[in-house]
Write a protein that holds these residues in place. Structure first.
Motif, mmCIF file in Angstrom:
data_model
loop_
_atom_site.group_PDB
_atom_site.id
_atom_site.type_symbol
_atom_site.label_atom_id
_atom_site.label_comp_id
_atom_site.label_asym_id
_atom_site.label_seq_id
_atom_site.Cartn_x
_atom_site.Cartn_y
_atom_site.Cartn_z
ATOM 1 N N LEU A 191 13.637 -0.217 -3.148
ATOM 2 C CA LEU A 191 13.831 1.039 -3.861
ATOM 3 C C LEU A 191 15.130 1.697 -3.434
ATOM 4 C CD1 LEU A 191 10.249 2.557 -3.487
ATOM 5 C CD2 LEU A 191 11.198 1.367 -5.472
ATOM 6 N N ASN A 192 15.766 2.370 -4.373
ATOM 7 C CA ASN A 192 16.947 3.177 -4.058
ATOM 8 C C ASN A 192 16.469 4.500 -3.471
ATOM 9 O OD1 ASN A 192 18.896 1.382 -5.189
ATOM 10 N ND2 ASN A 192 18.206 2.047 -7.193
ATOM 11 N N ILE A 193 17.086 4.913 -2.392
ATOM 12 C CA ILE A 193 16.744 6.176 -1.747
ATOM 13 C C ILE A 193 17.966 7.081 -1.826
ATOM 14 C CG2 ILE A 193 15.985 7.305 0.373
ATOM 15 C CD1 ILE A 193 13.908 5.402 -0.868
ATOM 16 N N PRO A 194 17.943 8.050 -2.762
ATOM 17 C CA PRO A 194 19.087 8.953 -2.883
ATOM 18 C C PRO A 194 19.132 9.934 -1.726
ATOM 19 C CG PRO A 194 17.351 9.624 -4.370
ATOM 20 C CD PRO A 194 16.909 8.336 -3.733
ATOM 21 N N HIS A 250 12.537 2.241 -13.180
ATOM 22 C CA HIS A 250 11.840 1.017 -13.571
ATOM 23 C C HIS A 250 10.521 0.840 -12.813
ATOM 24 C CE1 HIS A 250 14.970 0.249 -10.598
ATOM 25 N NE2 HIS A 250 14.227 -0.709 -10.115
ATOM 26 N N TYR A 251 10.257 1.646 -11.780
ATOM 27 C CA TYR A 251 8.992 1.605 -11.037
ATOM 28 C C TYR A 251 8.158 2.866 -11.250
ATOM 29 C CZ TYR A 251 10.992 -2.334 -8.496
ATOM 30 O OH TYR A 251 11.543 -3.540 -8.161
ATOM 31 N N LYS A 252 8.514 3.695 -12.228
ATOM 32 C CA LYS A 252 7.858 4.995 -12.383
ATOM 33 C C LYS A 252 6.356 4.896 -12.658
ATOM 34 C CE LYS A 252 8.887 5.570 -17.257
ATOM 35 N NZ LYS A 252 9.625 6.329 -18.240
ATOM 36 N N GLU A 253 5.897 3.800 -13.200
ATOM 37 C CA GLU A 253 4.467 3.626 -13.490
ATOM 38 C C GLU A 253 3.672 3.099 -12.299
ATOM 39 O OE1 GLU A 253 3.162 4.635 -16.398
ATOM 40 O OE2 GLU A 253 5.169 5.256 -17.036
ATOM 41 N N VAL A 254 4.354 2.714 -11.245
ATOM 42 C CA VAL A 254 3.671 2.157 -10.068
ATOM 43 C C VAL A 254 3.033 3.282 -9.268
ATOM 44 C CG1 VAL A 254 3.982 0.885 -7.907
ATOM 45 C CG2 VAL A 254 5.268 0.215 -9.950
ATOM 46 N N ILE A 255 1.783 3.078 -8.906
ATOM 47 C CA ILE A 255 1.078 4.057 -8.086
ATOM 48 C C ILE A 255 1.014 3.569 -6.644
ATOM 49 C CG2 ILE A 255 -1.130 5.218 -7.698
ATOM 50 C CD1 ILE A 255 -1.477 5.085 -10.784
ATOM 51 N N ILE A 256 0.607 2.309 -6.473
ATOM 52 C CA ILE A 256 0.542 1.697 -5.142
ATOM 53 C C ILE A 256 1.434 0.466 -5.162
ATOM 54 C CG2 ILE A 256 -0.940 0.630 -3.410
ATOM 55 C CD1 ILE A 256 -3.250 2.306 -4.573
ATOM 56 N N PHE A 257 2.408 0.444 -4.255
ATOM 57 C CA PHE A 257 3.383 -0.647 -4.222
ATOM 58 C C PHE A 257 2.861 -1.863 -3.479
ATOM 59 C CE2 PHE A 257 6.144 2.915 -5.127
ATOM 60 C CZ PHE A 257 7.073 2.368 -5.991
ATOM 61 N N SER A 258 3.341 -3.004 -3.926
ATOM 62 C CA SER A 258 3.138 -4.228 -3.161
ATOM 63 C C SER A 258 4.258 -4.300 -2.124
ATOM 64 C CB SER A 258 3.164 -5.446 -4.085
ATOM 65 O OG SER A 258 4.372 -5.487 -4.805
ATOM 66 N N ALA A 259 4.190 -5.270 -1.250
ATOM 67 C CA ALA A 259 5.199 -5.406 -0.201
ATOM 68 C C ALA A 259 6.522 -5.908 -0.774
ATOM 69 C CB ALA A 259 4.705 -6.370 0.871
ATOM 70 N N GLY A 274 0.780 -1.224 0.000
ATOM 71 C CA GLY A 274 0.000 0.000 0.000
ATOM 72 C C GLY A 274 0.817 1.281 0.000
ATOM 73 N N ASP A 275 2.140 1.189 0.095
ATOM 74 C CA ASP A 275 2.977 2.394 0.030
ATOM 75 C C ASP A 275 2.767 3.103 -1.308
ATOM 76 O OD1 ASP A 275 4.246 2.380 2.502
ATOM 77 O OD2 ASP A 275 6.113 1.514 1.754
ATOM 78 N N THR A 276 2.836 4.417 -1.279
ATOM 79 C CA THR A 276 2.803 5.234 -2.490
ATOM 80 C C THR A 276 4.056 6.103 -2.485
ATOM 81 O OG1 THR A 276 1.552 6.974 -1.383
ATOM 82 C CG2 THR A 276 0.272 5.302 -2.569
ATOM 83 N N TRP A 277 4.347 6.724 -3.618
ATOM 84 C CA TRP A 277 5.551 7.551 -3.714
ATOM 85 C C TRP A 277 5.565 8.646 -2.660
ATOM 86 C CZ3 TRP A 277 9.582 5.793 -6.098
ATOM 87 C CH2 TRP A 277 9.462 4.988 -7.228
ATOM 88 N N ASP A 278 4.439 9.328 -2.489
ATOM 89 C CA ASP A 278 4.421 10.421 -1.522
ATOM 90 C C ASP A 278 4.559 9.926 -0.089
ATOM 91 O OD1 ASP A 278 1.829 9.370 -1.860
ATOM 92 O OD2 ASP A 278 0.870 11.226 -1.213
ATOM 93 N N MET A 279 3.988 8.759 0.209
ATOM 94 C CA MET A 279 4.153 8.182 1.549
ATOM 95 C C MET A 279 5.616 7.834 1.813
ATOM 96 S SD MET A 279 0.839 5.641 1.671
ATOM 97 C CE MET A 279 1.380 4.785 3.134
ATOM 98 N N ILE A 280 6.267 7.249 0.828
ATOM 99 C CA ILE A 280 7.675 6.869 0.981
ATOM 100 C C ILE A 280 8.531 8.117 1.160
ATOM 101 C CG2 ILE A 280 9.654 5.777 -0.150
ATOM 102 C CD1 ILE A 280 7.501 3.963 -1.591
ATOM 103 N N SER A 281 8.274 9.136 0.357
ATOM 104 C CA SER A 281 9.013 10.395 0.486
ATOM 105 C C SER A 281 8.865 10.962 1.891
ATOM 106 C CB SER A 281 8.515 11.400 -0.554
ATOM 107 O OG SER A 281 9.183 12.625 -0.424
#
Length: 70
Positions: free
Chosen positions: A49-52, A36-45, A10-17
């Motif tokens: 991800l790389n965190i710069p 390679h995950y740019k099209e993902v809106i809601i992540f599975s478990a 259920g993670d999303t880009w904004d939640m991860i940020s």
């Protein structure tokens, strides 16, 4: 310094940020590091991800001319 983040269901880009940087505005930085995950809106478990490193700027509410910024 790059780090890794392993998603929860259920993670999303904004939640991860928000979780890793304390602010949602770094979504673009996350997506650029994980194209390679740019099209993902809601992540599975368990997606890795790389965190710069974010150049977190202490944002002031003062206008630029009072902060010494030109």
């Amino acid at each position: 310094m790059d780090n890794r983040y392993i998603t929860s269901q259920g993670d999303t880009w904004d939640m991860i940020s928000y979780k890793v940087y304390g602010n949602e505005k770094y979504v673009d930085k996350l997506i650029q590091a994980n194209l390679h995950y740019k099209e993902v809106i809601i992540f599975s478990a368990n997606v890795k991800l790389n965190i710069p490193e974010a150049n977190l700027i202490n944002e002031s509410k003062l206008p630029p001319w009072k902060r010494g910024v030109q």
